[in-house]
Design a protein around this motif. Sequence first.
Motif, PDB file in Angstrom:
ATOM      1  N   MET A   1       0.831  -1.207   0.000  1.00  0.00           N
ATOM      2  CA  MET A   1       0.000   0.000   0.000  1.00  0.00           C
ATOM      3  C   MET A   1       0.863   1.253   0.000  1.00  0.00           C
ATOM      4  O   MET A   1       2.039   1.228   0.357  1.00  0.00           O
ATOM      5  CB  MET A   1      -0.905   0.017   1.237  1.00  0.00           C
ATOM      6  CG  MET A   1      -1.922  -1.097   1.303  1.00  0.00           C
ATOM      7  SD  MET A   1      -2.943  -0.935   2.801  1.00  0.00           S
ATOM      8  CE  MET A   1      -4.007  -2.374   2.598  1.00  0.00           C
ATOM      9  N   ARG A   2       0.233   2.378  -0.350  1.00  0.00           N
ATOM     10  CA  ARG A   2       0.899   3.669  -0.260  1.00  0.00           C
ATOM     11  C   ARG A   2       1.204   3.987   1.199  1.00  0.00           C
ATOM     12  O   ARG A   2       0.543   3.492   2.107  1.00  0.00           O
ATOM     13  CB  ARG A   2       0.025   4.767  -0.860  1.00  0.00           C
ATOM     14  CG  ARG A   2      -0.190   4.628  -2.368  1.00  0.00           C
ATOM     15  CD  ARG A   2      -1.110   5.698  -2.889  1.00  0.00           C
ATOM     16  NE  ARG A   2      -2.438   5.591  -2.285  1.00  0.00           N
ATOM     17  CZ  ARG A   2      -3.446   6.417  -2.569  1.00  0.00           C
ATOM     18  NH1 ARG A   2      -3.270   7.407  -3.430  1.00  0.00           N
ATOM     19  NH2 ARG A   2      -4.616   6.249  -1.999  1.00  0.00           N
ATOM     20  N   SER A   3       2.179   4.851   1.431  1.00  0.00           N
ATOM     21  CA  SER A   3       2.620   5.164   2.790  1.00  0.00           C
ATOM     22  C   SER A   3       1.467   5.618   3.676  1.00  0.00           C
ATOM     23  O   SER A   3       1.306   5.144   4.806  1.00  0.00           O
ATOM     24  CB  SER A   3       3.708   6.244   2.760  1.00  0.00           C
ATOM     25  OG  SER A   3       4.879   5.764   2.151  1.00  0.00           O
ATOM     26  N   MET A   4       0.656   6.543   3.179  1.00  0.00           N
ATOM     27  CA  MET A   4      -0.442   7.063   3.990  1.00  0.00           C
ATOM     28  C   MET A   4      -1.424   5.956   4.354  1.00  0.00           C
ATOM     29  O   MET A   4      -1.913   5.880   5.489  1.00  0.00           O
ATOM     30  CB  MET A   4      -1.175   8.199   3.261  1.00  0.00           C
ATOM     31  CG  MET A   4      -2.315   8.803   4.078  1.00  0.00           C
ATOM     32  SD  MET A   4      -3.123  10.189   3.252  1.00  0.00           S
ATOM     33  CE  MET A   4      -1.798  11.406   3.324  1.00  0.00           C
TER      34      MET A   4
ATOM     35  N   TRP B   1      -0.078   3.640   7.216  1.00  0.00           N
ATOM     36  CA  TRP B   1      -0.210   4.214   8.561  1.00  0.00           C
ATOM     37  C   TRP B   1      -1.673   4.308   8.979  1.00  0.00           C
ATOM     38  O   TRP B   1      -2.000   4.117  10.153  1.00  0.00           O
ATOM     39  CB  TRP B   1       0.459   5.586   8.612  1.00  0.00           C
ATOM     40  CG  TRP B   1       1.940   5.494   8.449  1.00  0.00           C
ATOM     41  CD1 TRP B   1       2.691   5.867   7.374  1.00  0.00           C
ATOM     42  CD2 TRP B   1       2.864   4.947   9.388  1.00  0.00           C
ATOM     43  NE1 TRP B   1       4.012   5.590   7.573  1.00  0.00           N
ATOM     44  CE2 TRP B   1       4.157   5.031   8.811  1.00  0.00           C
ATOM     45  CE3 TRP B   1       2.736   4.395  10.664  1.00  0.00           C
ATOM     46  CZ2 TRP B   1       5.300   4.582   9.461  1.00  0.00           C
ATOM     47  CZ3 TRP B   1       3.883   3.953  11.315  1.00  0.00           C
ATOM     48  CH2 TRP B   1       5.145   4.050  10.728  1.00  0.00           C
ATOM     49  N   LEU B   2      -2.543   4.578   8.020  1.00  0.00           N
ATOM     50  CA  LEU B   2      -3.966   4.670   8.322  1.00  0.00           C
ATOM     51  C   LEU B   2      -4.508   3.318   8.793  1.00  0.00           C
ATOM     52  O   LEU B   2      -5.389   3.257   9.659  1.00  0.00           O
ATOM     53  CB  LEU B   2      -4.730   5.149   7.088  1.00  0.00           C
ATOM     54  CG  LEU B   2      -6.219   5.443   7.256  1.00  0.00           C
ATOM     55  CD1 LEU B   2      -6.444   6.495   8.335  1.00  0.00           C
ATOM     56  CD2 LEU B   2      -6.820   5.919   5.930  1.00  0.00           C
ATOM     57  N   ALA B   3      -3.964   2.234   8.257  1.00  0.00           N
ATOM     58  CA  ALA B   3      -4.423   0.896   8.641  1.00  0.00           C
ATOM     59  C   ALA B   3      -4.211   0.633  10.123  1.00  0.00           C
ATOM     60  O   ALA B   3      -5.016  -0.049  10.770  1.00  0.00           O
ATOM     61  CB  ALA B   3      -3.689  -0.159   7.809  1.00  0.00           C
ATOM     62  N   LEU B   4      -3.120   1.166  10.689  1.00  0.00           N
ATOM     63  CA  LEU B   4      -2.771   0.898  12.076  1.00  0.00           C
ATOM     64  C   LEU B   4      -3.217   1.985  13.042  1.00  0.00           C
ATOM     65  O   LEU B   4      -3.090   1.824  14.259  1.00  0.00           O
ATOM     66  CB  LEU B   4      -1.254   0.709  12.223  1.00  0.00           C
ATOM     67  CG  LEU B   4      -0.609  -0.403  11.405  1.00  0.00           C
ATOM     68  CD1 LEU B   4       0.854  -0.560  11.797  1.00  0.00           C
ATOM     69  CD2 LEU B   4      -1.342  -1.722  11.598  1.00  0.00           C
ATOM     70  N   CYS B   5      -3.747   3.078  12.514  1.00  0.00           N
ATOM     71  CA  CYS B   5      -4.108   4.213  13.360  1.00  0.00           C
ATOM     72  C   CYS B   5      -5.234   3.848  14.327  1.00  0.00           C
ATOM     73  O   CYS B   5      -6.212   3.209  13.945  1.00  0.00           O
ATOM     74  CB  CYS B   5      -4.531   5.393  12.484  1.00  0.00           C
ATOM     75  SG  CYS B   5      -4.897   6.886  13.430  1.00  0.00           S
ATOM     76  N   GLU B   6      -5.088   4.263  15.598  1.00  0.00           N
ATOM     77  CA  GLU B   6      -6.121   4.034  16.606  1.00  0.00           C
ATOM     78  C   GLU B   6      -6.885   5.315  16.942  1.00  0.00           C
ATOM     79  O   GLU B   6      -7.717   5.331  17.852  1.00  0.00           O
ATOM     80  CB  GLU B   6      -5.488   3.403  17.855  1.00  0.00           C
ATOM     81  CG  GLU B   6      -4.919   2.018  17.554  1.00  0.00           C
ATOM     82  CD  GLU B   6      -4.144   1.413  18.722  1.00  0.00           C
ATOM     83  OE1 GLU B   6      -4.326   1.844  19.878  1.00  0.00           O
ATOM     84  OE2 GLU B   6      -3.339   0.479  18.463  1.00  0.00           O
ATOM     85  N   PHE B   7      -6.585   6.388  16.221  1.00  0.00           N
ATOM     86  CA  PHE B   7      -7.345   7.647  16.283  1.00  0.00           C
ATOM     87  C   PHE B   7      -7.529   8.152  17.712  1.00  0.00           C
ATOM     88  O   PHE B   7      -8.628   8.538  18.110  1.00  0.00           O
ATOM     89  CB  PHE B   7      -8.700   7.483  15.587  1.00  0.00           C
ATOM     90  CG  PHE B   7      -8.582   7.197  14.116  1.00  0.00           C
ATOM     91  CD1 PHE B   7      -8.294   8.215  13.213  1.00  0.00           C
ATOM     92  CD2 PHE B   7      -8.726   5.906  13.634  1.00  0.00           C
ATOM     93  CE1 PHE B   7      -8.172   7.952  11.853  1.00  0.00           C
ATOM     94  CE2 PHE B   7      -8.598   5.631  12.278  1.00  0.00           C
ATOM     95  CZ  PHE B   7      -8.316   6.657  11.388  1.00  0.00           C
ATOM     96  N   ARG B   8      -6.469   8.163  18.480  1.00  0.00           N
ATOM     97  CA  ARG B   8      -6.554   8.676  19.843  1.00  0.00           C
ATOM     98  C   ARG B   8      -6.506  10.201  19.838  1.00  0.00           C
ATOM     99  O   ARG B   8      -5.842  10.801  18.991  1.00  0.00           O
ATOM    100  CB  ARG B   8      -5.421   8.095  20.691  1.00  0.00           C
ATOM    101  CG  ARG B   8      -5.493   6.573  20.749  1.00  0.00           C
ATOM    102  CD  ARG B   8      -4.454   5.959  21.655  1.00  0.00           C
ATOM    103  NE  ARG B   8      -4.559   4.499  21.605  1.00  0.00           N
ATOM    104  CZ  ARG B   8      -5.429   3.790  22.323  1.00  0.00           C
ATOM    105  NH1 ARG B   8      -6.241   4.406  23.164  1.00  0.00           N
ATOM    106  NH2 ARG B   8      -5.490   2.480  22.207  1.00  0.00           N
ATOM    107  N   PRO B   9      -7.209  10.851  20.773  1.00  0.00           N
ATOM    108  CA  PRO B   9      -7.285  12.316  20.762  1.00  0.00           C
ATOM    109  C   PRO B   9      -5.983  13.002  21.159  1.00  0.00           C
ATOM    110  O   PRO B   9      -5.785  14.185  20.869  1.00  0.00           O
ATOM    111  CB  PRO B   9      -8.385  12.615  21.788  1.00  0.00           C
ATOM    112  CG  PRO B   9      -8.389  11.431  22.693  1.00  0.00           C
ATOM    113  CD  PRO B   9      -8.053  10.258  21.819  1.00  0.00           C
ATOM    114  N   GLU B  10      -5.095  12.267  21.860  1.00  0.00           N
ATOM    115  CA  GLU B  10      -3.785  12.765  22.236  1.00  0.00           C
ATOM    116  C   GLU B  10      -2.948  11.560  22.640  1.00  0.00           C
ATOM    117  O   GLU B  10      -3.450  10.437  22.708  1.00  0.00           O
ATOM    118  CB  GLU B  10      -3.882  13.763  23.397  1.00  0.00           C
ATOM    119  CG  GLU B  10      -4.398  13.149  24.681  1.00  0.00           C
ATOM    120  CD  GLU B  10      -4.516  14.166  25.813  1.00  0.00           C
ATOM    121  OE1 GLU B  10      -4.803  15.352  25.526  1.00  0.00           O
ATOM    122  OE2 GLU B  10      -4.309  13.787  26.978  1.00  0.00           O
TER     123      GLU B  10
END
Length: 276
Positions: free
Chosen positions: A223-226, A229-238
């Motif tokens: 996959m593309r770089s973005m 990283w999006l696949a593993l992102c847990e979208f934490r607020p901080e």
Amino acid sequence: MTEINISDLFQAAIRVKRSEITAEIYSWSRGMVQSGPFRGMRILQASSWGDGDLCPKILGTYESELHSCLNLWIKTPPDSVINIGCAEGYYAVGLARLFDRAIIKAFDISPAARDLCQRNATLNRVQDRIIVEGLCSPDILDGALRGSLRPAVVCDCEGGELELLDPVRAPGLSRCNILVECHDFVNRSISETLVARFQESHVIDVIPEGPRDPNRFTPLRRMRSMDRWLALCEFRPESMNWLFMRPRNVAPTEVADKKTGQLHQDSIQEEPSGIL
């Protein structure tokens, strides 16, 4: 003319792309966790909140900072686990598989979450050892701890940990292994207060949120770089942290290295390290 909110459009695009990536990874894995202590667990392609971080859960990177803590528990397995904020059952079912003699009591205020937890338990054939209930209070928590020789608590309840994890109101916590996600962005006093409550009865490690390596997984490398990283992102607020608390009357032999997440032989820490 309606004003266009660029931020809203960006967030919507992220949700769409993440959904596409999740569908691809779920199909590739056939719904089976690929790494970590819950490797081999099956997960339904459904969630009770957002996308449920299904992609990092399937890959096994979800909250990977905690893997060494769970591995440490394997050495002296709990006979019961209280999972507060069980959602679809990632921890409730995963821990039932990891500790094959433990009774898991899972709590969540969402009916949709409780239904999914039960369905995932059945999918993994551990439904006989998982009890799913609704709201948890300090009194209910203390009652759930009674009768257990080696209890453990895994808590992720969006700030509710400040009220629930109180050894005055739930005395059974004083002899309990505890792993709690601290939502300091909800209340800045949470981590500090919990440490103060348990520092005399428990050895406390502060575990900070760490990095992820998407290149570990063959389908992500294509996959593309973005997107990787999006696949593993847990979208934490901080940047967030967990407290790993072990009762002092049970002598620990290992602690987690805060930087690497690896376990090593060490002496007991009298004071927590990290953010405090």
